[in-house]
Design a protein around this motif. Structure first.
Motif, mmCIF file in Angstrom:
data_model
loop_
_atom_site.group_PDB
_atom_site.id
_atom_site.type_symbol
_atom_site.label_atom_id
_atom_site.label_comp_id
_atom_site.label_asym_id
_atom_site.label_seq_id
_atom_site.Cartn_x
_atom_site.Cartn_y
_atom_site.Cartn_z
ATOM 1 N N ILE A 1 -53.667 42.065 4.579
ATOM 2 C CA ILE A 1 -54.583 41.774 5.415
ATOM 3 C C ILE A 1 -55.951 42.851 5.083
ATOM 4 O O ILE A 1 -55.861 43.487 4.430
ATOM 5 N N SER A 2 -56.979 41.864 5.395
ATOM 6 C CA SER A 2 -58.768 41.818 5.119
ATOM 7 C C SER A 2 -59.186 41.144 6.269
ATOM 8 O O SER A 2 -58.938 39.873 6.461
ATOM 9 N N ASN A 3 -60.662 41.457 5.503
ATOM 10 C CA ASN A 3 -61.998 40.851 6.171
ATOM 11 C C ASN A 3 -62.266 39.578 5.364
ATOM 12 O O ASN A 3 -62.240 39.200 6.395
ATOM 13 N N GLY A 4 -61.729 39.510 4.340
ATOM 14 C CA GLY A 4 -61.841 38.137 3.845
ATOM 15 C C GLY A 4 -60.914 37.298 3.487
ATOM 16 O O GLY A 4 -59.495 37.258 3.425
ATOM 17 N N THR A 5 -61.303 36.454 3.533
ATOM 18 C CA THR A 5 -60.468 34.845 3.120
ATOM 19 C C THR A 5 -61.443 34.001 1.908
ATOM 20 O O THR A 5 -61.868 33.854 1.721
ATOM 21 N N TRP A 6 -59.173 33.399 1.757
ATOM 22 C CA TRP A 6 -59.743 32.478 0.770
ATOM 23 C C TRP A 6 -59.171 30.943 1.169
ATOM 24 O O TRP A 6 -58.070 31.355 1.957
ATOM 25 N N SER A 7 -60.498 30.091 1.420
ATOM 26 C CA SER A 7 -59.230 28.899 2.164
ATOM 27 C C SER A 7 -59.817 27.634 1.592
ATOM 28 O O SER A 7 -60.464 27.716 1.284
#
Lengths: 950, 119, 115
Positions: free
Chosen positions: A625-631
């Protein structure tokens, strides 16, 4: 300038009271002599003349006093005298004074602290020219690199070529500039010598890429040297110049004024230092950790150590844009709309051009609807503002209410004191003191208290603000917020203190004035004091009821926030939230190329597993869980997407034991193993939501999944289904599709595109950037915090240059994501407890005073045979009545007010019966206890003593 | 001869007394005629009013001090005719103007009151 | 002194005017007295209600006027004031005093600088 003379004369008189006195004495003497001489001349014997002259003059002191009072400085003088009297009075009851000052200090301090933050986060304009003209292109709070979107959409990302076009032709804007949406931490080293040979110290500092016109459009000048100019940002790879922040220059370079022209390496590339910005300038983006260095966007590849994103039509969008409106567009709505329309049209044209080829009518219409809203950026663009803004506003309301409660207490105390001094007041009035003077005395006392309270409050606020900023910054060493109050904050504190003083000083002053009008010493003072019941009591009692009402509101608020926080913390996150340690690293910063990573990863996993007390270890690009995403968009074998269907999935690349380590249950199939490496079939694990969405019949296992990104395209065979997890904000309960792929199966080199030369395959820049793992995960048997030391030394033993940027337990990681909820909850609980305490004190004070006042009446009742229980009941009934009135006011008040915080709630309704009942119970319990103490004292009244007193 | 009572007796003024404004106007008028020391002002007021107005130091000195602060009069220590030091008051330009407007206002008011008394 | 065109009314003369008004007009309510004074003085004397009522209160305490409830011209209940015999005597004294003062002032203000 008459007033100036008046002022200077007055001040001189205040400073030299002796001279004024002598002057006056001499004048009076001469007056007297003249008078006597005159009388003698008109035939009066000298002795009689002298006597009569003296009689005419009257009391010499009285004349002097009258002359003195005809001047303004006498007002000041008597104010000081009043202040001295008040001070003595306050020192005579040190216990009360301490409580009063403490509650004021906490009340005013709380207000000041929250205002300090509000001032910095919500109010303060950027330190640039005409900040009101600055407009961000779309909400540009987020940061990162986006692809596959239309420019300006979803977070306001733009590519470099488009930013260049806007820079060259800003249309109706005075200028349009660009900056990197994120500030990457880079390794800086001051070389000192132009030849680059050095032993200079290395620093890690955030670097922001900016366009050549960034500083001129922003309207910021350099303190030393110059800012970056368009010539610096002309072509990729040119313009190796750097501008430093004041903070960096001051803290890390010891304010070296000769720094300009020196060379500094940024991630190994030499840059010339050309300027230092002014103090307080942090760029347009008000990040928690603001950039320390600005370099031209043209140096992107060198600064970010990432393949060039400056190639036209690269499809990589990483810049935010902002423009400076003309002044007429700021004031004139039509001009503003003109700028907005121009921008929208330019963006639409660019989209059409990018798509190329003929477009379907549907797509044409869609493009025609796209817009990039102009967002005012005069106060900067701030994530903190949107994250904490509402919380701060709520807290401001809460602390204001607490201060009101404190004021009510002081008001009651001063009223009680005034009543006790009624006789003294009347005597003074009878002796010729003016009612005005007595009112003033009463107000001076109030202001003396409120000003001292305000002064202490400032100290409280300073400490509290430091703590709050510490909380907000979550451990960042330097942040752009300050706890030192500026002028606006000082003015706020002053005004708050004055208002508070007026608020609690007014009722007693009016009371004193009323004594002045109606009181007469001849009337039966004792009757007025003991029997004159209802009127005298009306104020204190209504204040106590109001305190009860407001306390109920605060308790309910605190309760609601507490339950919201509980709900956020106790929801099912999909992974285990104990015994997990997370560490952020950057293999790229340490200089690893993608092809070196498999060996490094192998070593890391082995060394970390060997730490005692560690059950399992994993690497991943991102924590669970974190603020960033890789999508990216994905496609699946055997699945035909509907029109406009969202095919996006969040991605994570993980090592073998990721699921065991993170504690994410595998619901079907299997997780990854060490066998899932480059030599075997590429496999993927998807989450429940993805499996259910694309394969509603439960046949996801074995299907092939392709990712719409060259570096990790696949195809990947789905071998397992993992439980859904919360990946971003814990408030975000919408299920997210998620695809996990094994790190070991991602090729270190990018596939060679058809037609390009073989040379590219060996050049570093074409290595696959999506091989890096930035997160280490350790599942421990005991407290994960205990493993931090061992983790550090294990990592250092592999490579001392491998930075550990942030180490948190999973619990801390989650709590960082709900930090504003924690902030509001902690503070509102704290303040509502304070409010409860103050209200209880208030009730206790009023009831104690009542008991003391009715001492003789109680004595008579007891003497006439009333039982202790009756007396206790009698006093308690009064407390109950006040409580009842307070609740009757407070419940509707709370019901109305809690609607305002509806959006802040999670998993409960603001009209939560449990919270309301609990708040009522706590309040009732505390109030009754506060009322019971004086009641018990009443029951202990000795009738004989009480009557004798009378 | 009994001591003179004060026409301008400050706060304890009888309702028939005229208050500060009138006194200040009288002082302005007196000083317009010539600069004077405190006692002289009182004496002159009594004289020119034919004994109707009497003013004691308790009213006179505060009024002078007030007017000095307002910039309508200034004062200086000077030798008197019998070689003593006394504080002489004189009118400033501002005071002259004040006397003018006050006189006008007074005339207006006097007329209004007369109208009521005759009505 | 106030610098606006309208004059503040000095307390002593206000009493005089109130007494005179009641003497000349017969019983009046407070508002009526204030308007009457303003009217007759052609607006030179501007009275606010507060000033008039304190004066009325003071005069009543002195026994110079008396009051009773009545109905005003627009059918509202209002307190009507009338002058007492003592008040009439006081009016005579005050008028005399006023004329004396006004006369002296008139003379004083006409004095010219000598030499």
């Amino acid at each position: 300038m008459q007033w100036l003379d008046n002022l200077t004369n007055g001040i001189r008189a205040l400073l030299q009271p002796g001279r004024v006195e002598r002057d006056l004495d001499e004048e009076l003497d001469s007056f007297l002599t003249d008078s006597i001489e005159h009388k003698v001349r008109s035939g009066m014997p000298e002795k009689a003349a002298r006597r009569e002259a003296l009689v005419e003059m009257g009391s010499r002191n009285s004349v002097k006093h009258q002359v003195w009072s005809s001047r303004w400085e006498s007002m000041l003088d008597s104010l000081l005298q009043d202040a001295r009297i008040s001070m003595r009075g306050l020192l005579r009851s040190p216990g009360y004074t301490a409580v009063a000052l403490l509650s004021l200090a906490l009340g005013i301090g709380g207000n000041t602290a929250i205002f300090t933050l509000i001032n910095q986060v919500l109010l303060r304009p950027l330190p640039v020219r005409h900040p009101e003209q600055l407009m961000a292109f779309a909400n540009s709070e987020s940061a990162g690199i986006a692809g596959g979107i239309d420019p300006g959409q979803i977070g306001g990302y733009f590519p470099w070529d488009m930013a260049k076009q806007f820079e060259a032709d800003p249309g109706p804007f005075q200028g349009i500039a660009a900056y990197g949406s994120f500030s990457d931490t880079a390794s800086l080293r001051l070389t000192g010598h132009a030849d680059g040979s050095t032993d200079g110290q290395a620093f890690l500092a955030p670097v922001n890429l900016v366009s050549g016109n960034y500083f001129s459009v922003l309207g910021a000048d350099a303190l030393l040297g110059r800012t970056i100019l368009p010539a610096d940002d002309a072509a990729p790879g040119s313009g190796a110049v750097a501008v430093l922040s004041y903070h960096f220059w001051h803290e890390s370079l010891a304010s070296d004024r000769n720094i300009i022209g020196k060379t500094m390496t940024i991630n190994g590339t030499p840059f010339e230092v050309i300027g230092v910005m002014r103090e307080g300038f942090h760029g347009i983006k008000q990040d928690i950790a603001p950039p320390d260095v600005w370099t031209p966007i043209s140096m992107q590849a060198q600064v970010l150590q990432f393949p060039s994103m400056l190639i036209p039509h690269s499809g990589l969008y990483f810049l935010h844009l902002f423009g400076r409106l003309t002044q007429s567009a700021v004031t004139n709505k039509a001009d503003f709309l003109h700028s907005q329309n121009w921008l929208d049209n330019r963006v639409r044209d660019a989209i059409r051009e990018r798509e190329g080829g003929p477009l379907s009518t549907e797509r044409q219409q869609e493009i025609g609807r796209e817009t990039v809203p102009l967002v005012p950026a005069g106060r900067g663009i701030s994530m903190i503002r949107s994250e904490y803004g509402d919380s701060l506003k709520i807290l401001m309301g809460v602390v204001a209410l607490v201060l009101l409660i404190a004021c009510a207490n002081l008001s009651n105390f001063l009223l009680a004191r005034a009543a006790r001094r009624r006789q003294e007041t009347m005597t003074r009035l009878a002796l010729g003191s003016s009612a005005m003077r007595i009112v003033r005395q009463s107000l001076v006392e109030a202001f003396l208290l409120s000003m001292s309270g305000g002064m202490l409050g400032l100290a409280v606020a300073f400490a509290a603000t430091r703590a709050l900023i510490g909380f907000v910054s979550q451990g960042d060493s330097y942040i752009a917020m300050q706890s030192v109050p500026d002028l606006k904050v000082l003015a706020f504190t002053l005004i708050t203190s004055l208002l508070a003083g007026l608020l609690f000083g007014l009722a007693p002053a009016i009371g004193a004035a009323r004594t002045g009008v109606h009181g007469s010493i001849g009337s039966n003072v004792r009757t007025a004091l003991s029997g004159g019941g209802r009127r005298v009591n009306f104020w204190p009692k209504s204040l106590v009821s109001a305190q009860v009402a407001v306390s109920l509101l605060l308790l309910v608020l605190a309760g609601l926030f507490l339950r919201t926080l509980r709900n956020l913390q106790n929801q099912d996150y999909g992974f285990e939230r104990t015994h997990l340690l997370l560490a952020q690293t950057s293999e790229r910063l340490a200089g690893y190329a993608p092809h070196q990573l498999p060996a490094l990863h192998q070593q890391l996993l082995q060394r970390l597993s060997a730490i005692p007390g560690v059950r399992s270890v994993a690497l991943a690009q991102m924590p669970p869980i974190s603020n960033g995403t890789w999508s990216s968009n994905i496609s699946l074998s055997g699945y035909t997407p509907g029109p406009n269907e969202n095919l996006g999935s969040d991605l994570n690349r993980v090592s073998g034991a990721y699921f065991e380590t993170a504690g994410i249950p595998i619901l079907a199939g299997r997780g990854f193993t060490e066998a899932d490496n480059a030599n075997n079939l590429k496999v993927a694990v998807v989450n429940e939501t993805l499996a259910r969405h694309f394969f509603p019949h439960g046949d996801a296992l074995g299907k092939m999944l392709t990712i719409d990104m060259d570096s990790v395209r696949g195809p990947w065979q789905i071998v397992g289904i993992a439980k859904d997890t919360r990946t971003g904000s814990p408030r975000d309960t919408d299920p997210v599709t998620m695809t996990y792929i094994p790190l070991a199966q991602i090729a270190p080199y990018l596939p060679v595109p058809a037609g390009s030369s073989a040379r590219a395959a060996t050049s570093g820049l074409d290595e696959n950037q999506n091989c890096y793992a930035n997160t280490l995960l350790l599942r421990t048997t005991g407290d994960p915090g205990q493993a931090i030391g061992a983790l550090r030394s294990a990592v250092a033993s592999i490579d001392p240059n491998l930075p550990l940027l942030q180490i948190t337990t999973i619990r801390e990681q989650v709590s960082n994501l709900i930090s504003h909820d924690e902030l509001v909850t902690t503070l509102s609980s704290l303040f509502s407890s304070l409010a409860l305490l103050l209200a209880a004190l208030g009730l206790y004070g009023v009831m104690s005073y009542n008991v003391a006042r009715r001492n003789s009446e109680i004595g008579i009742r007891l003497a006439l045979g009333a039982g202790t229980a009756t007396v206790v009941g009698m006093i308690l009934r009064e407390s109950l009545l006040l409580l009842g009135v307070g609740l009757a006011l407070g419940v509707p008040l709370a019901l109305l007010s809690t609607r305002l915080v509806k959006d802040q709630m999670f998993g409960l309704n603001p009209v939560d019966p449990f919270t309301f009942s609990l708040a009522v119970l706590v309040l009732a319990g505390t109030t009754l206890f506060a009322g019971w103490l004086p009641a018990r004292r009443a029951a202990k009244v000795d009738p004989m003593q009480a009557l004798r007193c009378d | 001869m009994s001591p003179k009572t004060d026409t301008f007796g400050g706060r304890q003024a009888q309702s028939s007394d005229l208050v500060q404004g009138t006194l200040e106007m009288l002082i302005l008028k007196t000083l317009e005629l010539e600069p004077m020391h405190g006692y002289g002002v009182g004496l002159r007021i009594e004289q020119i009013s034919g004994g109707v107005f009497r003013v004691n130091p308790g009213s006179l000195l505060p009024a002078l001090s007030r007017m000095e602060r307002a910039g309508n009069v200034t004062s200086a220590w000077q030798a008197t005719e019998n070689h003593r030091r006394a504080k002489y008051y004189s009118l400033t330009a501002r005071g002259r103007k004040a006397l003018c407007t006050e006189t006008e206002k007074w005339q207006l008011r006097i007329g209004a009151i007369a109208q009521i008394l005759e009505a | 002194m106030a610098d606006d065109g309208k004059s503040e009314v000095l307390q002593g003369t206000l009493d005089l005017m109130v007494l005179k008004t009641l003497y000349a007009m017969g019983p009046q309510h407070g508002f009526g007295i204030a308007r009457r004074i303003e009217q007759v003085s052609d607006g030179v004397l501007n009275l606010n209600e507060g000033t008039v009522y304190t004066a009325l209160l003071r005069l009543q305490q002195q026994g110079w006027i008396a009051s009773k409830w009545g109905t005003s011209e627009n059918n509202r209940r209002a307190r009507f004031y009338s002058i007492t015999r003592q008040g009439a005597k006081q009016l005579e004294r005050e008028t005399e005093n006023w004329e004396r003062v006004a006369g002296v002032m008139e003379r004083v203000l006409r004095l010219e600088r000598q030499g």
